[in-house]
Structures are given as structure tokens and as C-alpha cells.
Design a protein around this motif. Sequence first.
Motif, PDB file in Angstrom:
ATOM      1  N   UNK A 286      45.453  47.207  42.851  1.00  0.00           N
ATOM      2  CA  UNK A 286      46.456  47.093  43.913  1.00  0.00           C
ATOM      3  C   UNK A 286      47.861  47.293  43.357  1.00  0.00           C
ATOM      4  N   UNK A 287      48.147  46.680  42.224  1.00  0.00           N
ATOM      5  CA  UNK A 287      49.471  46.807  41.619  1.00  0.00           C
ATOM      6  C   UNK A 287      49.734  48.235  41.157  1.00  0.00           C
ATOM      7  N   UNK A 288      48.715  48.883  40.607  1.00  0.00           N
ATOM      8  CA  UNK A 288      48.872  50.268  40.163  1.00  0.00           C
ATOM      9  C   UNK A 288      49.149  51.200  41.333  1.00  0.00           C
ATOM     10  N   UNK A 289      48.483  50.966  42.439  1.00  0.00           N
ATOM     11  CA  UNK A 289      48.664  51.814  43.614  1.00  0.00           C
ATOM     12  C   UNK A 289      50.103  51.740  44.118  1.00  0.00           C
ATOM     13  N   UNK A 290      50.674  50.534  44.117  1.00  0.00           N
ATOM     14  CA  UNK A 290      52.072  50.372  44.516  1.00  0.00           C
ATOM     15  C   UNK A 290      52.999  50.997  43.472  1.00  0.00           C
ATOM     16  N   UNK A 291      52.679  50.805  42.205  1.00  0.00           N
ATOM     17  CA  UNK A 291      53.520  51.328  41.125  1.00  0.00           C
ATOM     18  C   UNK A 291      53.561  52.854  41.150  1.00  0.00           C
ATOM     19  N   UNK A 292      52.465  53.477  41.526  1.00  0.00           N
ATOM     20  CA  UNK A 292      52.382  54.943  41.558  1.00  0.00           C
ATOM     21  C   UNK A 292      53.441  55.550  42.465  1.00  0.00           C
ATOM     22  N   UNK A 293      53.766  54.861  43.548  1.00  0.00           N
ATOM     23  CA  UNK A 293      54.742  55.387  44.499  1.00  0.00           C
ATOM     24  C   UNK A 293      56.138  54.799  44.301  1.00  0.00           C
ATOM     25  N   UNK A 294      56.308  53.979  43.274  1.00  0.00           N
ATOM     26  CA  UNK A 294      57.617  53.357  43.034  1.00  0.00           C
ATOM     27  C   UNK A 294      58.614  54.396  42.522  1.00  0.00           C
ATOM     28  N   UNK A 295      59.901  54.214  42.840  1.00  0.00           N
ATOM     29  CA  UNK A 295      60.914  55.161  42.368  1.00  0.00           C
ATOM     30  C   UNK A 295      61.146  55.044  40.857  1.00  0.00           C
ATOM     31  N   UNK A 296      61.513  56.159  40.252  1.00  0.00           N
ATOM     32  CA  UNK A 296      61.882  56.197  38.843  1.00  0.00           C
ATOM     33  C   UNK A 296      63.371  55.873  38.733  1.00  0.00           C
ATOM     34  N   UNK A 297      63.713  55.013  37.776  1.00  0.00           N
ATOM     35  CA  UNK A 297      65.089  54.541  37.704  1.00  0.00           C
ATOM     36  C   UNK A 297      65.873  55.256  36.603  1.00  0.00           C
ATOM     37  N   UNK A 298      67.185  55.189  36.723  1.00  0.00           N
ATOM     38  CA  UNK A 298      68.092  55.743  35.720  1.00  0.00           C
ATOM     39  C   UNK A 298      68.455  54.667  34.708  1.00  0.00           C
ATOM     40  N   UNK A 299      69.055  55.039  33.577  1.00  0.00           N
ATOM     41  CA  UNK A 299      69.488  54.044  32.586  1.00  0.00           C
ATOM     42  C   UNK A 299      70.389  52.986  33.222  1.00  0.00           C
ATOM     43  N   UNK A 300      70.336  51.779  32.655  1.00  0.00           N
ATOM     44  CA  UNK A 300      71.003  50.630  33.289  1.00  0.00           C
ATOM     45  C   UNK A 300      71.502  49.675  32.225  1.00  0.00           C
ATOM     46  N   UNK A 301      72.634  49.071  32.484  1.00  0.00           N
ATOM     47  CA  UNK A 301      73.083  47.903  31.727  1.00  0.00           C
ATOM     48  C   UNK A 301      73.492  46.843  32.733  1.00  0.00           C
ATOM     49  N   UNK A 302      73.074  45.611  32.476  1.00  0.00           N
ATOM     50  CA  UNK A 302      73.399  44.539  33.403  1.00  0.00           C
ATOM     51  C   UNK A 302      72.477  43.354  33.182  1.00  0.00           C
ATOM     52  N   UNK A 303      72.536  42.364  34.055  1.00  0.00           N
ATOM     53  CA  UNK A 303      71.749  41.149  33.861  1.00  0.00           C
ATOM     54  C   UNK A 303      70.268  41.360  34.176  1.00  0.00           C
ATOM     55  N   UNK A 304      69.432  40.506  33.595  1.00  0.00           N
ATOM     56  CA  UNK A 304      67.990  40.627  33.819  1.00  0.00           C
ATOM     57  C   UNK A 304      67.309  39.294  33.551  1.00  0.00           C
ATOM     58  N   UNK A 305      66.153  39.147  34.168  1.00  0.00           N
ATOM     59  CA  UNK A 305      65.248  38.037  33.877  1.00  0.00           C
ATOM     60  C   UNK A 305      64.009  38.623  33.213  1.00  0.00           C
ATOM     61  N   UNK A 306      63.571  37.971  32.151  1.00  0.00           N
ATOM     62  CA  UNK A 306      62.307  38.321  31.513  1.00  0.00           C
ATOM     63  C   UNK A 306      61.311  37.216  31.818  1.00  0.00           C
ATOM     64  N   UNK A 307      60.155  37.574  32.384  1.00  0.00           N
ATOM     65  CA  UNK A 307      59.114  36.588  32.639  1.00  0.00           C
ATOM     66  C   UNK A 307      58.654  35.969  31.323  1.00  0.00           C
ATOM     67  N   UNK A 308      57.864  34.891  31.413  1.00  0.00           N
ATOM     68  CA  UNK A 308      57.365  34.255  30.196  1.00  0.00           C
ATOM     69  C   UNK A 308      56.629  35.210  29.282  1.00  0.00           C
ATOM     70  N   UNK A 309      55.593  35.944  29.777  1.00  0.00           N
ATOM     71  CA  UNK A 309      54.896  36.901  28.912  1.00  0.00           C
ATOM     72  C   UNK A 309      55.817  37.983  28.358  1.00  0.00           C
ATOM     73  N   UNK A 310      56.721  38.502  29.196  1.00  0.00           N
ATOM     74  CA  UNK A 310      57.659  39.526  28.721  1.00  0.00           C
ATOM     75  C   UNK A 310      58.584  38.956  27.653  1.00  0.00           C
ATOM     76  N   UNK A 311      59.036  37.728  27.860  1.00  0.00           N
ATOM     77  CA  UNK A 311      59.904  37.074  26.880  1.00  0.00           C
ATOM     78  C   UNK A 311      59.159  36.825  25.578  1.00  0.00           C
ATOM     79  N   UNK A 312      57.858  36.481  25.672  1.00  0.00           N
ATOM     80  CA  UNK A 312      57.067  36.266  24.458  1.00  0.00           C
ATOM     81  C   UNK A 312      57.002  37.511  23.601  1.00  0.00           C
ATOM     82  N   UNK A 313      56.727  38.664  24.232  1.00  0.00           N
ATOM     83  CA  UNK A 313      56.705  39.930  23.487  1.00  0.00           C
ATOM     84  C   UNK A 313      58.095  40.239  22.937  1.00  0.00           C
ATOM     85  N   UNK A 314      59.105  40.018  23.748  1.00  0.00           N
ATOM     86  CA  UNK A 314      60.487  40.261  23.334  1.00  0.00           C
ATOM     87  C   UNK A 314      60.824  39.465  22.070  1.00  0.00           C
TER      88      UNK A 314
END
Length: 566
Positions: A286-314
Amino acid sequence: MKRLGLIIVSCIFSLLSVHTLYAQEQDKLLQLLKQELAADMQELQKQENPPYHMNFRVMDDRTVNISSSFGATMMSVEQHSRSMVPQIRVGDTILDNFKYNAMGAPADQRGNVRVAYLGLDDEKGADATRQAIWAEVMKRYDFAVEAYQRAKTQSQVSVADEDKAPSFSAAPVEKYYEAPLPAEKLTVDRDAWEKRLNEISAVFKAYPLLQSGDVSLTFRVLRNYFVNTEGTEVVQNRTYARIMISASMKAEDGMELPLNMSYFAYDPKDLPSNDRMIADAKDMVRRLTVLRDAPVVDPYTGPAILSGPASGVFFHEIFGHRIEGHRLKGGGETFKKKVGELVLPADFQVYCDPTLRSYAGEELNGFYLYDDQGVKARRVDVVKDGVLREFLMSRVPLDGFPRSNGHGRTAGGGDPVSRQSNLVVETTAPHSEAELRSMLIEEAKKQGKEYGYYFKEVTSGFTLTGEGGSLNSFNVTPLEVYRIYVDGRPDELVRGVDLIGTPLSMFSNIVCGGDTPSVFTGECGAESGWVPVTASSPMILVNKIETQRRQKSRDLPPILPAPGKN
């Protein structure tokens, strides 16, 4: 009565000690290793360049690998091997053959990391085992002498090292023995697991857009032996099971879109039920199906939240590798001169603890009692109240850190260097997820941004720790990223984002952490091989991150429909 009770307990402990001692004496491989090490050390003392230290490390490895794709078993194999790596140190603790190889693993003359394979039959194969050990010791000794001569020459013609620490540090003599596991603990019912994995991967057959839909099980029983000429003898077991579920699609513009998840347990019976894993596999599609149609983004600088798993890898990639002691003897040396300084917000605590078996309700992959140099594992409080205190050390000392703290690790034929184990990030001033979202929106408004980013899931990353601009950088690969709009619009899933930057800048931008820890389990590949690790962290808020657009694949989606879908 109290006196009698103490006497009874004392007797029980005595009996346990006798039992362990008896098991050690009956362990034919352990006794053979001790005999051969002593004999080889004695014989090599007659040479012009006698070793001052030797050790033998043996890995008895039983592994079951089963994989299934779209409801069919693709592989089901069971392997048992026994390999041995000798380490020979020539010269002395001040200057030896490892002096100028602190950031790599010794290799043979052809540049290939080696192991010697030993026989599996301790009764009938003793002579063959001795022969294999002898042959590998001779190769390692010859190479050690060559490396020592190069090290001496380099020390005379090169600029003096900034780090004046010796090549090798002292360590206490350790004696630890675990008995062999019973036969029923050494394998799994392959037929039963093939059926279970096929049931899970069959979920993917209903989705024609999938490029892959795989489920795999790895069950491993490792029995490791370590003996050295100082008198240390460590024999320990490690058993674990891990299931990986992965699926991928390709967007219309050719971008690869993978998602995966894993389950880890020391005992296969503690892995989740098939009902749960089937539900997770369906949600992944289900998540992949939604991701397939998601827009591609341009480079960015600004604030962000990293989830627990993402923060762990970070934290593992960007922080953890820069507190591994041997990396501070050369290269970027990000934190070498920052001991005693504030490197994170004052409420942040970071420690590595290989003695932790579980955390936040999850079993941890980085657990061990003794490292691969026979040094007892211990917790290392790297950051306390935001201040850098200590590094992860093997027996390669560093100025100001002369002793190992049980983090000398390796896999396969590599020689140990300082590596992470269970990395834990905590905060004493936690915020709820709702509070972090509000703070993100306020920060985005302050910076004049239309939105901030939420990194929900990442798959991996890499970091470069050498000298010079781009060599002291990182790149983390997110899988699911959302825009959080400041005007209240619903969160928007986007794709094509890579999180990049330099570590000191990134750490200085961390604002605060969340109130719920997450656990990310994996394996870390570096110069001493792939070692099991875990990273645990809460969600974190960063007031400035940098992203770049992911390189786009030139391969468009396939022209033909998947088999059975037309």
C-alpha cells in the motif's frame, strides 16, 4: 540457619565452577588451539623478528538461509564451516607491524583478507586442523615481518604522527567459557520455515506493479574461540534469527522505489506470527503504491523531523563512526579535540553498551560479553549532558585513551578495530510527537519556508571520515519522506530525497528529542567486515537539514507485464 544457607550457596557455586572447568578440559578444539599457539609462539621466538604477541580466533559458523519470492522458495541451504585467523604482532607495543594500518585490516601479499578453514571433526580431524593452522601462521608471520619493516622505514622518513599513542595496549587476562549448545538448538525446521515464508511472500502475487517481493530468513549459530599468548581464553556462543521482507516498484520516470522491514530475535520461536508479517507485507505494498505516484522534490534546506528509526540510522552513520577510536588516528578526526566540549544539546545522552540484550522492548543485535580481542565488553558513556566524554576503543590506543573498552570487533578474516555495538541516544527533556510537529511548523515559518520535512523511514547510509571537504561528509537514503505544511494542509508524501551534509554542522542544528525510543537493527560494513549492530534513538527535531535530488535511473518501467498479470 543463615550461616547454613551461605554454606549451601557456596557449595553450589563451587559445583558450577567444577562443571565449567570440566567442560573446558573436554573441549578438544580449545585444547588444540592453546597447544598450537604455545608451540608456534615458542618456535617463532627463534627467528630474527620474534613476535611479542599472538592470538588465534576461530569461528564455528552454522547458518541456515531460506528465501522466498512471490510465494515460491528460491533458496534453502544449511552450511557449517569453521575458520581460523591468527594475529601476529612483531616488534613491540610502541611500534609494530600494525602501526600504519590502524584504519584497515591486515591482508596477504595479494591484498585479500584470509582465513584458514579447519576440519569439523575434532576427533578425526585434529592433524588436518594442526596443518591448516601451521600453514596460515607461516603466511601471517612472513607478511607481519614485511609489514614491520615497512612500518620502521615509514617512521623514519615520514612526518611525525600527531597521535603519539603506541601500537598496542595492555588488557586484563580473561577466562570465560560457554558450553556447546545442544543439538536441537543448532538448526531450524527448514520445511516448516519454507512453508511460512512462502505464505508471506505469496501476498505479493496480487500486485502486478511490483518489481520484487521477497522474504528471507537467516538463522545463525556462532561459536567463537579466542586465545592469546597473554593467557586469555574466551569461548562464547551467539544465536540469532532474522526475517527480512522487501518489495519494490518502479515509478513511471524510472525511479527505483524499495521498502523493507526486518524482525530480529535470539530464538526463532520469538519471531512474529505469520498473521502479523502478512499484514505488514500488505501495508508495505500500500505504501509503495502511494509512493509511486508521489511528486519528486527539488533540493531543500530547512527544518526537519527524523523519526526514531531514521534518527537511529542517522546517529549510527554520522555520529557513531566518528567516535570509533581508530578513525581518530588519521583522516577527518571530527571529534578528536572536542573531548570535554558540548557537541549535542545539553539534555542528550549517547552511549554504546554491548552488554544490553534488550532495550525498549526489542532484542538487540549488538549484544556480546567479550569482544573479538578477548576484552570484556562494557558500557561506554560517549556523551553525557551533551558533552563528549569518551570514544569506542579496541586495543589500538589513542592519545588520552590508552586502554580498550571492549569494542574491538571484526567478522570473517578481518582483524579487529574499534566498532559500534548497541548505540543508544536518550534525552532528559523529551517532547511528544505533537509538540515536535508544532515546533517544526514554527521553525519553518520563522525561516520563511512553506513546509518542513518528516523523514519517516530510511534504509541505509554511508559516511566518509577522511581528510578534506567531501571526504568528511555523509549521505543517508530515506525511503519515506513527508512534507509538513505550515498552513495546515495534509502531509504530502514525496520521493527522490537524499539527506546529505557534514557532521559538525548537522549536530549543531539538533534542537531536541522525542519521548518514545525506537530500535533499528542491522549490520554495519567497514574495514573489519560486517558486524551486527543496533541503534536506538527517539524522534529528533533539526532546525536545518540539507537534501539533494536522488540520481534518477535511466531504466523505464518494463514494457511487458509481469508473468501471469496480462
